[in-house]
Design a protein around this motif. Structure first.
Motif, mmCIF file in Angstrom:
data_model
loop_
_atom_site.group_PDB
_atom_site.id
_atom_site.type_symbol
_atom_site.label_atom_id
_atom_site.label_comp_id
_atom_site.label_asym_id
_atom_site.label_seq_id
_atom_site.Cartn_x
_atom_site.Cartn_y
_atom_site.Cartn_z
ATOM 1 N N ILE A 143 0.868 -1.190 0.000
ATOM 2 C CA ILE A 143 0.000 0.000 0.000
ATOM 3 C C ILE A 143 0.898 1.231 0.000
ATOM 4 O O ILE A 143 1.770 1.377 0.867
ATOM 5 C CB ILE A 143 -0.917 0.007 1.240
ATOM 6 C CG1 ILE A 143 -1.841 -1.219 1.225
ATOM 7 C CG2 ILE A 143 -1.726 1.295 1.321
ATOM 8 C CD1 ILE A 143 -2.505 -1.518 2.553
ATOM 9 N N THR A 144 0.700 2.101 -0.980
ATOM 10 C CA THR A 144 1.483 3.337 -1.060
ATOM 11 C C THR A 144 0.543 4.538 -0.993
ATOM 12 O O THR A 144 -0.317 4.709 -1.858
ATOM 13 C CB THR A 144 2.303 3.392 -2.366
ATOM 14 O OG1 THR A 144 3.103 2.209 -2.462
ATOM 15 C CG2 THR A 144 3.192 4.620 -2.393
ATOM 16 N N ILE A 145 0.709 5.350 0.044
ATOM 17 C CA ILE A 145 -0.129 6.541 0.211
ATOM 18 C C ILE A 145 0.434 7.654 -0.666
ATOM 19 O O ILE A 145 1.651 7.858 -0.726
ATOM 20 C CB ILE A 145 -0.124 7.001 1.689
ATOM 21 C CG1 ILE A 145 -0.562 5.853 2.610
ATOM 22 C CG2 ILE A 145 -1.045 8.202 1.894
ATOM 23 C CD1 ILE A 145 0.056 5.892 3.974
ATOM 24 N N LYS A 146 -0.436 8.381 -1.330
ATOM 25 C CA LYS A 146 0.024 9.454 -2.210
ATOM 26 C C LYS A 146 0.533 10.649 -1.388
ATOM 27 O O LYS A 146 0.004 10.950 -0.321
ATOM 28 C CB LYS A 146 -1.111 9.896 -3.136
ATOM 29 C CG LYS A 146 -1.473 8.843 -4.173
ATOM 30 C CD LYS A 146 -2.647 9.261 -5.030
ATOM 31 C CE LYS A 146 -2.978 8.160 -6.032
ATOM 32 N NZ LYS A 146 -4.211 8.445 -6.788
ATOM 33 N N LYS A 147 1.551 11.302 -1.926
ATOM 34 C CA LYS A 147 2.072 12.509 -1.286
ATOM 35 C C LYS A 147 0.997 13.585 -1.355
ATOM 36 O O LYS A 147 0.340 13.774 -2.375
ATOM 37 C CB LYS A 147 3.332 12.976 -2.015
ATOM 38 C CG LYS A 147 4.099 14.043 -1.266
ATOM 39 C CD LYS A 147 5.422 14.349 -1.934
ATOM 40 C CE LYS A 147 6.208 15.371 -1.136
ATOM 41 N NZ LYS A 147 7.504 15.688 -1.770
ATOM 42 N N GLY A 148 0.795 14.276 -0.241
ATOM 43 C CA GLY A 148 -0.219 15.330 -0.218
ATOM 44 C C GLY A 148 -1.554 14.897 0.350
ATOM 45 O O GLY A 148 -2.449 15.717 0.538
ATOM 46 N N VAL A 149 -1.698 13.599 0.645
ATOM 47 C CA VAL A 149 -2.900 13.124 1.354
ATOM 48 C C VAL A 149 -2.687 13.445 2.826
ATOM 49 O O VAL A 149 -1.835 12.851 3.489
ATOM 50 C CB VAL A 149 -3.132 11.613 1.133
ATOM 51 C CG1 VAL A 149 -4.323 11.128 1.960
ATOM 52 C CG2 VAL A 149 -3.353 11.313 -0.344
ATOM 53 N N LYS A 150 -3.439 14.432 3.314
ATOM 54 C CA LYS A 150 -3.168 14.968 4.655
ATOM 55 C C LYS A 150 -4.395 14.918 5.556
ATOM 56 O O LYS A 150 -5.536 15.043 5.095
ATOM 57 C CB LYS A 150 -2.703 16.421 4.543
ATOM 58 C CG LYS A 150 -1.370 16.580 3.815
ATOM 59 C CD LYS A 150 -0.966 18.055 3.720
ATOM 60 C CE LYS A 150 0.385 18.200 3.019
ATOM 61 N NZ LYS A 150 0.791 19.617 2.906
ATOM 62 N N TRP A 151 -4.112 14.740 6.850
ATOM 63 C CA TRP A 151 -5.163 14.865 7.858
ATOM 64 C C TRP A 151 -5.631 16.317 7.895
ATOM 65 O O TRP A 151 -4.928 17.216 7.431
ATOM 66 C CB TRP A 151 -4.639 14.428 9.225
ATOM 67 C CG TRP A 151 -4.224 12.981 9.266
ATOM 68 C CD1 TRP A 151 -2.942 12.500 9.250
ATOM 69 C CD2 TRP A 151 -5.081 11.847 9.282
ATOM 70 N NE1 TRP A 151 -2.951 11.133 9.268
ATOM 71 C CE2 TRP A 151 -4.249 10.688 9.289
ATOM 72 C CE3 TRP A 151 -6.469 11.673 9.298
ATOM 73 C CZ2 TRP A 151 -4.765 9.399 9.312
ATOM 74 C CZ3 TRP A 151 -6.981 10.386 9.324
ATOM 75 C CH2 TRP A 151 -6.145 9.264 9.333
ATOM 76 N N SER A 152 -6.777 16.545 8.478
ATOM 77 C CA SER A 152 -7.342 17.899 8.499
ATOM 78 C C SER A 152 -6.570 18.859 9.395
ATOM 79 O O SER A 152 -6.895 20.048 9.465
ATOM 80 C CB SER A 152 -8.822 17.854 8.903
ATOM 81 O OG SER A 152 -9.024 17.047 10.036
#
Length: 589
Positions: A118-127
């Motif tokens: 699983i690779t999370i995309k850069k820029g996927v951020k918590w609020s």
């Protein structure tokens, strides 16, 4: 897609459910598989969207939502509903529910190495602006698997991940099979498994998690206090399009745009969820008090001619059912254990009760044809996995009587006794949710009376939702039979609902044949589609014959949507966690 939501209502499919199992998105169906000729659009008209505006959404429930804003611990559908503007899954899917690369994370399977990457995309951020990390993904597994959280989501299916069972049993402090090659602050997670399964390419497979939890925000809260913590009750963090601005516990939630949302700024200024009583649903639709409101199907005639709304609908991947309690959950062993002396342990008694139900006619009568009987535990939306030759339990009082006579349940006065001559009283647990619940359940009790079965409601009345939920999960000894319902996963594996090692098997039945068939449908041989279909058909035949859980009916799920809104859709590729993708919903120009 999440499996195992326990539907609470009879007229509203998913406004109150229990046990949001697994870690994925819930499946929804299209208009295939219905036994009526009604057709509704599956999405609102596609028009040019504009920026701005507030939408108000009615959450029809006669019980407050519990307000646990964390997917790993949510146990009621209303909490999932009000969380949906922020609660985004890691993966998007196509319209066949196959995981693609368009979501917050990507997925890669390696059958030879037995790994899931699983690779999370850069820029996927918590609020709060922090990047979602590998540790956040691992932390979701820890919340589910740590016994101190009492999560209902844990299932033996997760034991396919190396070290998961040892962590769950408290024999290890970490899950050995979860690797973070770039460290906890990296964006890559590798799950090392004992084997890969055929359903893993699809959302809702139940073998791996499809969400993340903010470790940096929750790490100092003890697992035992997580569910009741302010972090999950008052100020939750999400990486979805909206963040919670205001929560009125059990009653209302206001959402505003998450300024760090990875896809860009969502269109709406505000989303407001408000709980309203089910008996107010039709009036609120006719008066346009809300921009989105679920139709109570028994009130369809009252609302169907309302102007300036689009009725957007789906036949959900779901069914209601009758289940017989034949055991209990053993927490120490993390498995279901059957009671050989259970009152409902006799297959003949279960089959007779199923044949005595006039489900199809009673629901068609009360819901203007918006409900229909389903024959097996695999709905028609699953395509060739559904055995269309299996007719299930159609209403047949004569057959019910014959079965009871043959099995030795003799009449003594107006009631039958057990085969050894003892009085027989069957205790039924059913929920109160809509105005038609009471007459329908009383009708069922009358049908059973016609074949000499003395069926009484637990406590003498229909149960309130939270009380029902508590009794079913904790195996209240007063309950012999209960009427529940599931919304299902888009991946048809049944292990997460009916295996020995899942808490969601609320009937608590465990048989060698059931275990064998469940394992065969998810085996390496099942990568061959024809083989897997054959095993699903065998399982449906076996389950109908044993009748531990008997499917009853499904319904149209209809939403009245303001005609000025666009982007509201029940297409799988445009959904997230059983809800429309809220970043797509907007007012039209």
């Amino acid at each position: 897609m999440k499996k195992g939501k326990f539907i609470s209502s009879l007229g509203i499919v998913s406004t109150a459910a229990l046990a949001l199992v697994a870690c994925g998105k819930s499946g929804n169906g299209d208009n295939e598989g219905a036994k009526t000729d009604r057709k509704f659009p599956i999405e609102s008209p596609n028009k040019t969207a504009k920026q701005g505006g507030t939408i108000k959404i009615a959450l029809e429930s006669d019980t407050p939502f519990t307000g646990v804003f964390n997917e790993e611990l949510q146990n009621d559908q209303p909490s999932a509903d009000v969380s949906s503007p922020g609660q985004e899954s890691l993966f998007d899917t196509d319209d066949e529910y196959k995981i693609n690369d368009k979501g917050p994370a990507t997925l890669r399977l390696n059958r030879k190495a037995k790994t899931v990457t699983i690779t999370i995309k850069k820029g996927v951020k918590w609020s709060d602006g922090k990047q979602v990390t590998a540790k956040d993904v691992e932390f979701a597994y820890e919340i589910i698997a740590n016994k101190a959280t009492k999560s209902q989501r844990y299932s033996s299916q997760f034991n396919i991940i190396n070290g998961m069972e040892e962590y769950h049993e408290g024999k290890a402090k970490t899950i050995s099979g979860i690797e973070m090659p770039d460290g906890e602050e990296g964006r890559v997670v590798v799950l090392h498994c004992s084997e890969l399964k055929p359903g893993m390419y699809y959302s809702g497979n139940g073998y791996f998690c499809e969400n993340a939890a903010p470790y940096h925000y929750l790490k100092d809260v003890p697992f035992s206090k997580l569910e009741s913590s302010d972090q999950l009750r008052k100020k939750p963090l999400y990486f979805g399009p909206y963040e919670a601005q205001k929560i009125v516990r059990g009653q209302a939630v206001t959402w505003v745009p998450n300024k760090y949302y990875w896809r860009g700024k969502p269109k709406l200024d505000k989303i407001e969820y408000q709980v309203i009583a089910t008996n107010s649903a039709s009036q609120s639709i006719k008066s346009h008090k809300f921009d989105i409101a679920r139709v109570v199907n028994s009130q369809w005639k009252e609302v169907k001619d309302t102007k300036d709304v689009n009725f957007v609908a789906q036949i959900p991947l779901a069914y209601f059912y009758m289940a017989f309690k034949v055991g209990k959950w053993d927490d120490a062993k993390s498995k279901n254990v059957m009671n050989p002396k259970a009152k409902m342990g006799d297959k003949s008694l279960r089959q007779a009760m199923a044949y005595a139900l006039n489900t199809d006619s009673v629901y068609k009568h009360y819901t203007d044809g918006l409900s229909f009987q389903v024959p097996t535990l695999i709905p028609a939306q699953y395509g060739d996995y559904f055995d269309k030759s299996n007719k299930g339990y159609t209403f047949n009082l004569k057959k019910a009587n014959q079965i009871l006579d043959k099995a030795g349940y003799k009449k003594k006065g107006k009631w039958r006794t057990t085969p050894d001559g003892k009085p027989l009283t069957i205790n039924l647990l059913a929920k109160a949710k809509t105005p038609i619940d009471e007459p329908i359940i009383q009708n069922y009790i009358l049908q059973w009376k016609k074949v000499g079965l003395n069926v009484k409601l637990v406590g003498g009345r229909l149960a309130e939702f939270n009380s029902f939920y508590d009794k079913v999960i904790h195996d209240d000894p007063k309950v012999d039979v209960f009427l529940g319902g599931w919304t299902l996963s888009s991946e048809p594996s049944q292990a997460e609902l009916y295996s020995e090692g899942t808490m969601q098997n609320y009937s608590r039945f465990v048989t060698p044949e059931n275990t064998k068939l469940l394992e065969e449908m998810d085996s390496q041989k099942a990568f061959d589609h024809k083989y897997r279909v054959q095993k699903f058909h065998e399982w449906q035949k076996y389950m109908n014959d044993e009748a531990y859980v008997v499917p009853t009916y499904n319904v149209y799920q209809i939403d009245a949507v303001n005609s000025k809104l666009t982007g509201y859709s029940y297409k799988p590729s445009k959904m997230n966690n059983d809800h429309p993708l809220w970043y797509r919903v907007a007012f039209t120009k």
